[in-house]
Design a protein around this motif. Structure first.
Motif, short mmCIF file in Angstrom:
data_model
loop_
_atom_site.label_atom_id
_atom_site.label_comp_id
_atom_site.label_asym_id
_atom_site.label_seq_id
_atom_site.Cartn_x
_atom_site.Cartn_y
_atom_site.Cartn_z
N ALA A 65 14.91 -28.47 -25.56
CA ALA A 65 15.70 -27.94 -26.66
C ALA A 65 16.56 -26.95 -26.13
O ALA A 65 15.84 -25.95 -25.33
CB ALA A 65 14.68 -27.26 -27.68
N VAL A 66 17.63 -26.85 -26.39
CA VAL A 66 18.75 -25.78 -25.89
C VAL A 66 19.53 -24.97 -27.03
O VAL A 66 19.73 -25.59 -27.99
CB VAL A 66 19.91 -26.66 -25.21
N ILE A 67 19.50 -23.77 -26.79
CA ILE A 67 20.08 -22.89 -27.97
C ILE A 67 21.19 -22.27 -26.96
O ILE A 67 20.95 -21.45 -26.11
CB ILE A 67 18.92 -22.02 -28.60
N LEU A 68 22.22 -22.09 -27.46
CA LEU A 68 23.48 -21.53 -26.87
C LEU A 68 24.18 -20.37 -27.90
O LEU A 68 24.53 -20.96 -29.00
CB LEU A 68 24.71 -22.56 -26.56
N ALA A 69 24.23 -19.41 -27.46
CA ALA A 69 24.79 -18.03 -28.25
C ALA A 69 26.12 -17.95 -27.50
O ALA A 69 26.05 -17.57 -26.42
CB ALA A 69 24.03 -16.73 -28.30
N THR A 70 27.12 -17.92 -28.34
CA THR A 70 28.37 -17.92 -27.64
C THR A 70 29.72 -17.44 -28.83
O THR A 70 29.30 -17.66 -29.87
CB THR A 70 28.87 -19.13 -26.81
N ASN A 71 30.65 -16.65 -28.01
CA ASN A 71 31.85 -16.53 -28.85
C ASN A 71 32.81 -17.67 -28.64
O ASN A 71 33.95 -17.39 -29.29
CB ASN A 71 32.34 -14.94 -28.70
N ASP A 72 32.55 -18.36 -27.92
CA ASP A 72 33.52 -19.50 -27.41
C ASP A 72 33.38 -20.81 -28.22
O ASP A 72 32.55 -21.25 -27.98
CB ASP A 72 33.69 -19.90 -25.95
N ILE A 73 34.14 -20.96 -29.18
CA ILE A 73 33.99 -21.98 -30.30
C ILE A 73 33.98 -23.47 -29.65
O ILE A 73 33.65 -24.29 -29.79
CB ILE A 73 34.88 -21.98 -31.61
N ARG A 74 35.08 -23.16 -28.73
CA ARG A 74 35.44 -24.79 -27.84
C ARG A 74 34.34 -25.08 -27.20
O ARG A 74 34.06 -26.39 -27.25
CB ARG A 74 36.62 -24.39 -27.10
#
Length: 359
Positions: A219-228
């Motif tokens: 399971a992977v959770i990615l927190a980011t501000n890069d929508i692409r």
């Protein structure tokens, strides 16, 4: 499956009202503080940075958490990683309640922060390879795992260099390498791809999507501000604002829900008339730009395939000759702008000055 239900996190904020202290009495600052505390010179209030967060992440799935700065993304990941405690709510993994078991959450999850991680996790007096070997010994990983991660992150070319000799981009790679050495069930990526070169970022994103999630069923959770970046590797998206979930879903369901429409862009060489603009407004929202004698018209419509013949007919009937035509379909970025367009100037709950103490 990782299940988060009604997760809440409160901080206690201290705001100090102004009171003067003579320079000669700096050693007595503690007593001035006590006086201010007893006379109401210190204001305390509870700030809720996460408010009833609920979501699920299956094994083999990538969930992207999106939202403006201060929306609670990092706080949420730190709680899941066992680095902070929630105020209330529940966290479980395959039916096992881990809410008040931070050590168990630390073993379950691997938290991989962004650029700052390499400075925290490494010894600058050791080489890159020796740093990774030391971490592998600590985690019980094999030496072959170190070589595999060095090749994957592109660090094999600087494996004998010392940490202090490396650029910012290489430091970002080291943070990711440390995170990938340890085997975990849930990987928490907090702006992990920030500062990477394009080719390295693409290779690591492919590894996360194709190997960690699809093949190894992590399971992977990615927190980011890069929508692409999020759109490239994530299966579902969780939008946060002010510590609350404002929307959740995959790309298809989000685009279908908001019906943001298609943008038809037509370039014409003619004198723009108000009659043409009014006629096009009957089909959708119209905007235009005039540059070097060329008018670029943009019409927002629900269905571009149906609207194009009619719009072209309106343009040609008024003596304009189209020189180019293109259609922009709605993307996840359009969903993001739609969700947060009216929220940019509102204060964030976590933006409070003062000293914070975890409750």
């Amino acid at each position: 499956m990782l299940v988060v239900e009604n997760l809440t996190k409160d901080f206690l904020s201290y705001t100090y009202k102004k009171f003067s202290v003579p320079m000669n009495y700096i050693p007595l600052l503690y007593f001035y503080y006590k006086i201010a505390e007893r006379t109401g010179g210190i204001e305390r209030k509870v700030v809720r940075v996460l408010d009833n967060i609920t979501f699920r992440v299956k094994q083999g799935e990538v969930l992207a958490i999106l939202g403006p700065n201060g929306s609670g993304k990092t706080t949420l990941l730190r709680i899941l990683a066992g680095l902070s405690e929630p105020t209330s709510g529940a966290i479980s993994w395959n039916g096992e309640d881990l809410t008040w078991l931070p050590e168990r959450r630390q073993r379950l999850c691997m938290y991989i922060p962004g650029l700052l991680g390499a400075r925290i996790f490494t010894d600058s007096s050791l080489t890159v390879r020796n740093n990774l070997r030391r971490f592998a010994e600590f985690c019980g990983a094999s030496g072959s795992k170190v070589d595999e991660v060095l090749a994957l992150t592109g660090l094999d070319e600087v494996k004998d260099s010392f940490i202090y000799e490396l650029s910012t981009g290489y430091l970002a790679r080291i943070t990711i390498a440390i995170g990938l050495i340890r085997d975990a069930e849930v990987y928490l990526l907090d702006e992990t791809f920030l500062g990477l070169s394009l080719e390295t970022k693409n290779a690591l994103m492919d590894y996360v999507r194709d190997s960690l999630a699809s093949r190894m069923e992590k399971a992977v959770i990615l927190a980011t501000n890069d929508i692409r970046d999020a759109e490239r590797i994530a299966d579902r998206f969780l939008f946060l604002y002010n510590g609350r979930v404002v929307e959740e879903g995959d790309v298809r369901s989000l685009l279908g829900k908001f019906k943001l429409g298609d943008r038809i862009k037509i370039s014409v060489r003619c004198e723009l008339s108000s009659e043409l603009v009014r006629s096009l407004e009957s089909y959708g929202k119209v905007s235009y730009r005039v540059e070097y004698g060329t008018v670029e018209l943009t019409v927002l419509v629900e269905d571009a395939e149906r609207a194009i013949p009619v719009i072209l007919g309106e343009v040609v009937s008024r003596g304009c000759v189209p020189s180019s035509l293109s259609v922009d379909r709605p993307t996840l970025e359009d969903v993001y702008m739609h969700l947060y367009a009216d929220k940019w100037k509102k204060p964030q709950a976590s933006e409070v000055t003062g000293c914070y103490v975890v409750m």
